[in-house]
Write a protein that holds these residues in place. Structure first.
Motif, PDB file in Angstrom:
ATOM      1  N   TYR A   1       0.877  -1.296   0.039  1.00  0.00           N
ATOM      2  CA  TYR A   1      -0.147   0.022   0.127  1.00  0.00           C
ATOM      3  C   TYR A   1       0.928   1.162  -0.017  1.00  0.00           C
ATOM      4  O   TYR A   1       1.786   1.516   0.783  1.00  0.00           O
ATOM      5  CB  TYR A   1      -0.832   0.075   1.405  1.00  0.00           C
ATOM      6  CG  TYR A   1      -1.952   1.138   1.289  1.00  0.00           C
ATOM      7  CD1 TYR A   1      -2.836   1.360   0.474  1.00  0.00           C
ATOM      8  CD2 TYR A   1      -1.524   2.233   1.987  1.00  0.00           C
ATOM      9  CE1 TYR A   1      -3.628   2.418   0.458  1.00  0.00           C
ATOM     10  CE2 TYR A   1      -2.382   3.531   2.292  1.00  0.00           C
ATOM     11  CZ  TYR A   1      -3.581   3.536   1.295  1.00  0.00           C
ATOM     12  OH  TYR A   1      -4.220   4.525   1.413  1.00  0.00           O
TER      13      TYR A   1
ATOM     14  N   CYS B   1       3.075   0.477  -4.400  1.00  0.00           N
ATOM     15  CA  CYS B   1       2.852  -0.287  -5.551  1.00  0.00           C
ATOM     16  C   CYS B   1       1.619  -0.468  -6.311  1.00  0.00           C
ATOM     17  O   CYS B   1       0.693  -0.077  -5.714  1.00  0.00           O
ATOM     18  CB  CYS B   1       2.984  -2.013  -5.100  1.00  0.00           C
ATOM     19  SG  CYS B   1       4.475  -2.001  -3.913  1.00  0.00           S
ATOM     20  N   HIS B   2       1.506  -0.898  -7.448  1.00  0.00           N
ATOM     21  CA  HIS B   2       0.217  -1.025  -8.263  1.00  0.00           C
ATOM     22  C   HIS B   2       0.381  -2.081  -9.208  1.00  0.00           C
ATOM     23  O   HIS B   2       1.450  -2.496  -9.574  1.00  0.00           O
ATOM     24  CB  HIS B   2       0.108   0.145  -8.850  1.00  0.00           C
ATOM     25  CG  HIS B   2       0.966   0.762  -9.934  1.00  0.00           C
ATOM     26  ND1 HIS B   2       2.133   1.336  -9.749  1.00  0.00           N
ATOM     27  CD2 HIS B   2       1.007   0.413 -11.436  1.00  0.00           C
ATOM     28  CE1 HIS B   2       2.889   1.661 -10.701  1.00  0.00           C
ATOM     29  NE2 HIS B   2       2.241   0.887 -11.859  1.00  0.00           N
ATOM     30  N   HIS B   3      -0.671  -2.621  -9.592  1.00  0.00           N
ATOM     31  CA  HIS B   3      -0.833  -3.647 -10.636  1.00  0.00           C
ATOM     32  C   HIS B   3      -0.210  -2.925 -11.879  1.00  0.00           C
ATOM     33  O   HIS B   3      -0.496  -1.791 -12.277  1.00  0.00           O
ATOM     34  CB  HIS B   3      -2.309  -4.228 -10.684  1.00  0.00           C
ATOM     35  CG  HIS B   3      -2.407  -5.529 -11.619  1.00  0.00           C
ATOM     36  ND1 HIS B   3      -2.596  -5.334 -12.904  1.00  0.00           N
ATOM     37  CD2 HIS B   3      -2.416  -6.651 -11.381  1.00  0.00           C
ATOM     38  CE1 HIS B   3      -2.508  -6.532 -13.330  1.00  0.00           C
ATOM     39  NE2 HIS B   3      -2.551  -7.579 -12.567  1.00  0.00           N
ATOM     40  N   SER B   4       0.440  -3.858 -12.765  1.00  0.00           N
ATOM     41  CA  SER B   4       0.953  -3.403 -14.156  1.00  0.00           C
ATOM     42  C   SER B   4       0.009  -2.742 -14.940  1.00  0.00           C
ATOM     43  O   SER B   4       0.270  -1.837 -15.534  1.00  0.00           O
ATOM     44  CB  SER B   4       1.598  -4.672 -14.852  1.00  0.00           C
ATOM     45  OG  SER B   4       0.786  -5.639 -15.215  1.00  0.00           O
TER      46      SER B   4
ATOM     47  N   VAL C   1       3.823  -6.984 -10.639  1.00  0.00           N
ATOM     48  CA  VAL C   1       3.364  -5.586  -9.798  1.00  0.00           C
ATOM     49  C   VAL C   1       4.774  -4.616  -9.770  1.00  0.00           C
ATOM     50  O   VAL C   1       5.868  -4.973  -9.663  1.00  0.00           O
ATOM     51  CB  VAL C   1       3.010  -6.088  -8.395  1.00  0.00           C
ATOM     52  CG1 VAL C   1       2.980  -4.852  -7.564  1.00  0.00           C
ATOM     53  CG2 VAL C   1       2.056  -6.764  -8.294  1.00  0.00           C
TER      54      VAL C   1
ATOM     55  N   CYS D   1       6.357  -1.288  -8.098  1.00  0.00           N
ATOM     56  CA  CYS D   1       6.582  -0.526  -7.102  1.00  0.00           C
ATOM     57  C   CYS D   1       7.760   0.591  -6.749  1.00  0.00           C
ATOM     58  O   CYS D   1       8.833   0.366  -7.435  1.00  0.00           O
ATOM     59  CB  CYS D   1       6.997  -1.358  -5.807  1.00  0.00           C
ATOM     60  SG  CYS D   1       5.796  -2.805  -5.462  1.00  0.00           S
TER      61      CYS D   1
ATOM     62  N   MET E   1      -4.558  -6.634  -7.352  1.00  0.00           N
ATOM     63  CA  MET E   1      -3.243  -6.699  -6.385  1.00  0.00           C
ATOM     64  C   MET E   1      -3.359  -7.783  -5.608  1.00  0.00           C
ATOM     65  O   MET E   1      -3.987  -8.095  -4.777  1.00  0.00           O
ATOM     66  CB  MET E   1      -3.059  -5.311  -5.792  1.00  0.00           C
ATOM     67  CG  MET E   1      -1.603  -5.277  -4.947  1.00  0.00           C
ATOM     68  SD  MET E   1      -0.517  -4.928  -6.037  1.00  0.00           S
ATOM     69  CE  MET E   1      -0.580  -3.327  -6.288  1.00  0.00           C
TER      70      MET E   1
END
Length: 207
Positions: free
Chosen positions: A148, A151-154, A163, A165, A188
């Motif tokens: 949190y 990071c984020h989903h591609s 993922v 980050c 995620m």
């Protein structure tokens, strides 16, 4: 104009060509022959040279002021790779792409607007690390406590189970983590799953 994702160059091993603009012309050229062997590796100056490192400024001697041409990039990377160049189109703009090869594999890719400066670098070389010690193969849990905020989903169908980050030390650098998860590809993975995922790529952006 359809956008061509730069990650396709790595994970789908696409040949870079400008369909419709150049016809069937191949837009990849090598500057050190066609084999995977690099003659520069035999140079005594490389026997005791330091390993390349990634920082918020770039990698080695390559940064946002480096011209997108083979000569400048080769010098900035300390002659570490056999280089080949190509082009791609993003949002209707022409971009130059330079790939650094070693043992027949792409180890690094640099891109920027045609006749412009280096804007983005993707590192896949396991021998390269950041100045903070992060490198390919390092587990998520050694870099982050949780996903949190970082990071984020591609969000890219060509990067499933990946993922991205942002590095804790600099927003110019991001890490690509890959691993196994049986959940939805649109979501995620939770932290307890991500903790065993490993760095599979390091991304540097000029801004």
């Amino acid at each position: 104009m359809k956008r061509y994702s730069i990650f396709n160059l790595f994970f789908k091993k696409r040949i870079m060509a400008l369909s419709g603009l150049i016809g069937s012309s191949l837009l990849l050229t090598a500057c050190a022959g066609t084999s995977g062997f690099s003659w520069s590796s035999l140079s005594p100056s490389n026997w005791f040279s330091h390993a390349l490192e990634v920082s918020e400024l770039g990698i080695g001697g390559v940064n946002k002021q480096t011209d997108m041409n083979l000569s400048a990039i080769k010098q900035g990377l300390d002659n570490r790779y056999r280089l080949r160049s190509g082009m791609e189109i993003k949002n209707g703009k022409l971009f130059s792409v330079v790939q650094g090869m070693e043992a027949g594999q792409v180890r690094i890719e640099l891109s920027g607007q045609n006749h412009g400066k280096v804007d983005k670098i993707i590192i896949l070389d396991e021998k390269v690390k950041t100045i903070w010690g992060t490198k390919i193969g390092m587990p998520f849990s050694t870099v982050y406590d949780k996903a949190y905020g970082s990071c984020h989903h591609s969000g890219d169908s060509t990067m499933q189970q990946k993922v991205i980050c942002v590095a804790p030390q600099s927003r110019n650098i991001s890490y690509v983590f890959t691993g196994i998860w049986n959940g939805s590809e649109e979501l995620m993975p939770p932290d307890d799953v991500l903790r065993t995922w490993k760095v599979s790529g390091i991304i540097w952006k000029a801004k």
